[in-house]
Design an enzyme around this catalytic site. Structure first.
Site: not given
Lengths: 460, 491
Positions: A111, A295
């Site tokens: 992150k 994704r």
């Protein structure tokens, strides 16, 4: 290259979803199944199945791909979908990984790295930074700062987040400086346990805010967006209802987020399907980068409904090494779509998961109604997996029309044998605030509190 | 042993030969396009201007959009258009500028391979068309050597055409096109080498219809004679008056030791799809054809014969069938052996019919025949019988047609048609009646998905929806009972 046989390393509705596109394209499907899923609907729909010990085991998945003679692996969402090790193993074995490159997965999975890329691409991020923990381990990370000082600079409340995490795990809101040290310690331990990465960072906690995300598609060189989605109806960072486009956002904010998402995609030389998540303050027309999901998303069907595209087919096309056939100008966004997640969870018991056996499953059909599911009467809902049973996607020319269809369609859903989120979804569909559109991430908790109070009042 | 490639004709010639060009819609095509893309065909025979007209007229679908969507769904396999080079949808001759625009728009939409079929084998015309295609960005041009049996169409005739193609930089390859399926293996053994010898090393393809069952055998001989590409159909869209069945051709070629690099599983999937579609839509499946000697004389395709029989029976004149067929052979010879490909079968048949049914031969002459004799379609291969020529030209209508103004240029068309329309719409309006284009534009966009097995249920639901509400619907059969009762609350 043309893909002819794909190993699907996933289960549930997304396995069925990927198979449907593969079948349409003439691609053979081999499904990797765990013992618990050997008799599942996806296992029966696949051209072939191959048993694996775990959906999380990279080596097992690679062995299955090799044994099946698959020329590609589709990881779905969750499990190994964003695992760079799988992407690298595929590359080493000469198998196509249907997803972004391992480098991009690494950048998006960390992150803090994603945050740095966002800054480099010119995206607004919330004030924040990496926290120094103890004298060993993660403190070696460059730029790590003392938690208390960092939080002071950011301003309370702050959010403690796991650098290697996702899915809401390791997240903690801290309003009182006295609670900071404890929250960092617990968050770090939780992150270590869940992701094998103890690093945590702080970010300003924006409240109330909306969770808006932009779907992007890239071929490594060209990147386009396929509109936005609103996923604000969530509980403990678990989304329950998503819609496209995000309602009552304002053109400036909408265009700003879409442009920012494409800029980040271009910066990352993004290849495949991805989502750039933002926090948005619609009132002040401000937004901040949250993270990149590298994704296909659970909520991709609402984007399919408003674009008319098959996003799995687009993923496969990029995986085959093709340039995008769509230009930004050729993407048309029409109408409105809403997705309801029907989970095997009991809303009356704090959304406790309810594994078991489905005894009956009846879903609606008709114009503007789509159901993505892997269950039917007799399907097992194993306790070890995600509780998603089905996704009901409704669409219409306007949000009002979609909402009308949502109410009618929910009323026609019947699932027996396990408790489901259907009663909560039905009640939400009837709620005036949701119907008005544009609720924030705090809405569901507030609504649940109100509902619980209402139930107590009635029974009292 | 040779390496043989296949060109699939199901979507264009298969549909035209077996389903009157009207069977396939955009959704039918898009559903199977990704599979066809992966089979490994060298190209797909996909479009003709006639098929574009049918899309508008019969299905109210935009043919340009169909090309674009199909191109997107099958990016690896070139899409082919077959055309005469002088007309677009309408039978009238188009201005060269209009044809140039046609090619440009087709290339932009996704057509890359162009078959140049001049029914008169007018090589000057073919070279001009090939140049236009290349200028428009078309990647492959293929000359049609249209095979027929006549006093003039011998091996030397075709070798001469091949030699003309050999020297043109704009013509990439050639194919022997046997629209009536008349080529025998014996004739193939002299014809193919004769053509190959003069083609200057350009690749040669073969396209022979199964009309009287000969072509599957010719296909087995062709690779050894130097043919590198065979054109075939799939499943229900193969055999009959269409082309040989790809699955059978592949199996036979491999049995003879040749190599055919196609994905057998996907080829079977495509074949089954067309058969499922045929069953769902009530369309006939092509079947292997028995040999028919009489056919080699009249050379009329099955569709034309069926239409003739129906027309005659409507007039109560079934007895004249044999006489009309005899007359077809005579008229064809007198008109200089036009090859029986569109639009000539219709033209010869029309003249034969009026010769038999009206007072005397060439008493009544359709406009198409007059235009043919006037040279509107090019120079007839053999001279028209002098007395027939005089008889046709010596009539007021012939003088009228001879005085017809030349075709309109693009600029003139723009002036006459609504302002601000796209080039695609301009070309449709050039080739078709305005009301048909208007109706297509007003219609909803074509569907993009199609599942054969669901069609009967959808038809039932549509029918039920279009009728006055029924209070009760019961389906009762052994072991099954479905009973639906109207809900008063919803009523």
């Amino acid at each position: 290259m043309i893909l002819r046989r794909v190993l699907i390393a996933n289960r549930g509705e997304i396995a069925v979803r990927v198979m449907r596109t593969c079948r349409r394209l003439g691609i053979e499907t081999v499904l990797a199944v765990s013992a618990a899923d050997a008799d599942s609907v996806p296992a029966r729909l696949a051209d072939k199945t191959i048993e694996i010990t775990s959906y999380l085991d990279v080596d097992a998945v690679m062995e299955a791909a090799t044994a099946a003679g698959a020329d590609a692996v589709h990881p779905g969402y969750g499990f190994l979908s964003e695992n760079p090790r799988l992407a690298r193993a595929c590359e080493a074995a000469g198998v196509v990984f249907i997803g972004p490159s391992a480098d991009v997965l690494e950048a998006a999975g960390d992150k803090l790295a994603a945050r740095a890329h966002a800054v480099a691409a010119g995206l607004p991020v919330l004030p924040g930074g990496l926290v120094r923990i103890g004298a060993t381990g993660a403190d070696g990370a460059p730029g790590a700062a003392d938690a208390a000082g960092l939080a002071e600079r950011i301003g309370y409340p702050v959010l403690v987040k796991a650098a290697g995490g996702g899915g809401g795990r390791g997240l903690r809101v801290v309003r009182d400086p006295a609670e900071l040290a404890g929250a960092v310690a617990v968050g770090s331990a939780e992150a270590e346990a869940a992701f094998g990465d103890a690093r945590v960072y702080l970010e300003r906690y924006v409240f109330p805010a909306r969770h808006v995300e932009v779907q992007v598609l890239g071929d490594g060189e060209n990147v386009i967006h396929l509109g936005d989605r609103d996923c604000s109806v969530q509980r403990r960072y678990q989304k329950l209802i998503e819609e496209a486009p995000a309602p009552r956002l304002g053109e400036t904010l909408r265009v700003g987020m879409r442009t920012a998402a494409v800029a980040l995609g271009l910066h990352l030389k993004y290849q495949g399907l991805g989502t750039v998540e933002f926090l948005a303050d619609a009132g002040r027309s401000e937004f901040w980068f949250l993270e990149v999901n590298a994704r296909i998303q659970v909520e991709h069907p609402v984007t399919e409904a408003v674009t008319g595209l098959d996003l799995v087919a687009e993923q496969i096309a990029v995986a085959e090494g093709r340039r995008l056939w769509l230009s930004q100008a050729s993407v048309r966004l029409d109408g409105h779509a809403i997705e309801c997640r029907i989970n095997a969870e009991d809303p009356a018991a704090g959304f406790r998961p309810c594994p078991g056996t489905v005894t009956s499953a009846v879903f609606p059909a008709g114009p503007g109604i789509r159901v993505d599911t892997h269950i039917q009467a007799g399907s097992a809902v194993p306790p070890q997996y995600d509780s998603l049973l089905a996704k009901l996607i409704v669409s219409g020319a306007s949000r009002a029309e979609a909402l009308g269809r949502m109410r009618g369609a929910l009323a026609r859903c019947e699932i027996g044998g396990v408790a489901t989120t259907l009663p909560a979804l039905t009640a939400l569909a009837a709620d005036g605030e949701f119907a008005a559109g544009g609720v924030g991430t705090e809405y569901l908790a507030r609504w649940l509190g109100r509902e619980t109070q209402l139930v107590r009042d009635k029974s009292g | 042993m040779a390496e043989v490639q296949l060109v699939d004709v199901s979507l264009r010639d298969g549909n035209q030969s077996l389903w009157g060009a009207t069977g396939l819609r955009t959704d039918h095509i898009l559903q199977i396009a990704p599979v066809l893309n992966r089979v490994g065909f060298r190209a797909l025979d996909f479009m003709s201007s006639t098929a574009m007209g049918v899309a508008v007229r019969t299905h109210r679908e935009d043919p340009w959009e169909r090309i674009r969507l199909t191109r997107a769904a099958m990016p690896d396999t070139p899409l082919q258009l077959i055309g005469t080079g002088f007309r677009f949808i309408s039978w009238e001759r188009a201005h060269p500028e209009v044809m140039q625009l046609v090619y440009e728009r087709l290339v932009a939409a996704g057509i890359s391979r162009f078959v140049l079929l001049d029914p008169m084998h007018d090589m000057d015309a073919v070279r001009r068309s090939a140049r236009m295609v290349k200028r428009a960005g078309g990647t492959e041009t293929i000359l049609a050597l249209t095979y027929t049996i006549s006093a003039v169409h011998d091996d030397d005739f075709y070798a001469g055409i091949a030699a003309a193609a050999a020297t043109s930089p704009y013509i990439d390859r050639a194919y022997i096109k046997d629209p009536a399926g008349l080529l025998t293996p014996e004739r193939a053994r002299t014809l193919i080498p004769a053509v190959r010898a003069r083609l200057g090393g350009k690749p040669l393809e073969l396209h022979a219809h199964c009309t009287i069952g000969l072509s599957p055998l010719v296909y087995l001989a062709a690779p050894d004679l130097g043919v590198s590409v065979l054109q075939t159909g799939c499943g229900a869209l193969a055999d009959g008056s269409s082309l040989p069945d790809a699955e059978r051709v592949v199996a036979n070629l491999r049995a003879l030791g040749h190599t055919v690099d196609v994905d057998d599983r996907l080829l079977a999937l495509a074949a089954r799809y067309f058969s499922r579609l045929a069953a769902a839509e009530g369309l006939p499946s092509g079947r292997p054809q028995p040999y028919d000697e009489a056919f080699t004389r009249h050379q009329l395709a099955g569709g034309v014969l069926t239409t003739l029989r129906r027309q005659l029976s409507e007039l109560g004149l079934e007895a004249k069938f044999g006489a009309v067929i005899e007359e077809v052979s005579r008229v064809r010879a007198e008109l200089g052996y036009p090859i029986m490909v569109t639009p000539f079968p219709q033209m010869v048949m029309g003249q034969a019919l009026s010769n038999v049914l009206s007072g005397g031969r060439y008493e009544v002459v359709p406009d198409q025949v007059i235009r043919y004799v006037l040279g509107s379609f090019g120079k007839p291969t053999a001279p028209v019988e002098p007395w027939v020529l005089d008889r046709i030209l010596d009539r007021p209508r012939a003088r009228e047609l001879a005085g017809e103004p030349p075709p309109l240029s693009v600029a003139e068309l723009r002036q006459r048609l609504p302002r601000g329309i796209s080039d695609e719409e301009l070309l449709l309006r050039f080739g078709m009646p305005a009301e048909e284009v208007d109706a297509m534009l007003a219609a909803a966009p074509a569907a993009r998905h199609y599942t054969p097995e669901v069609q009967p249920v959808l038809r039932l639901l549509r029918e039920l929806g279009s009728r006055p509400p029924v209070s009760r619907l019961v389906v009762d059969k052994p072991g099954f009972r479905l009973s639906l009762t109207r809900d008063r609350a919803d009523a």
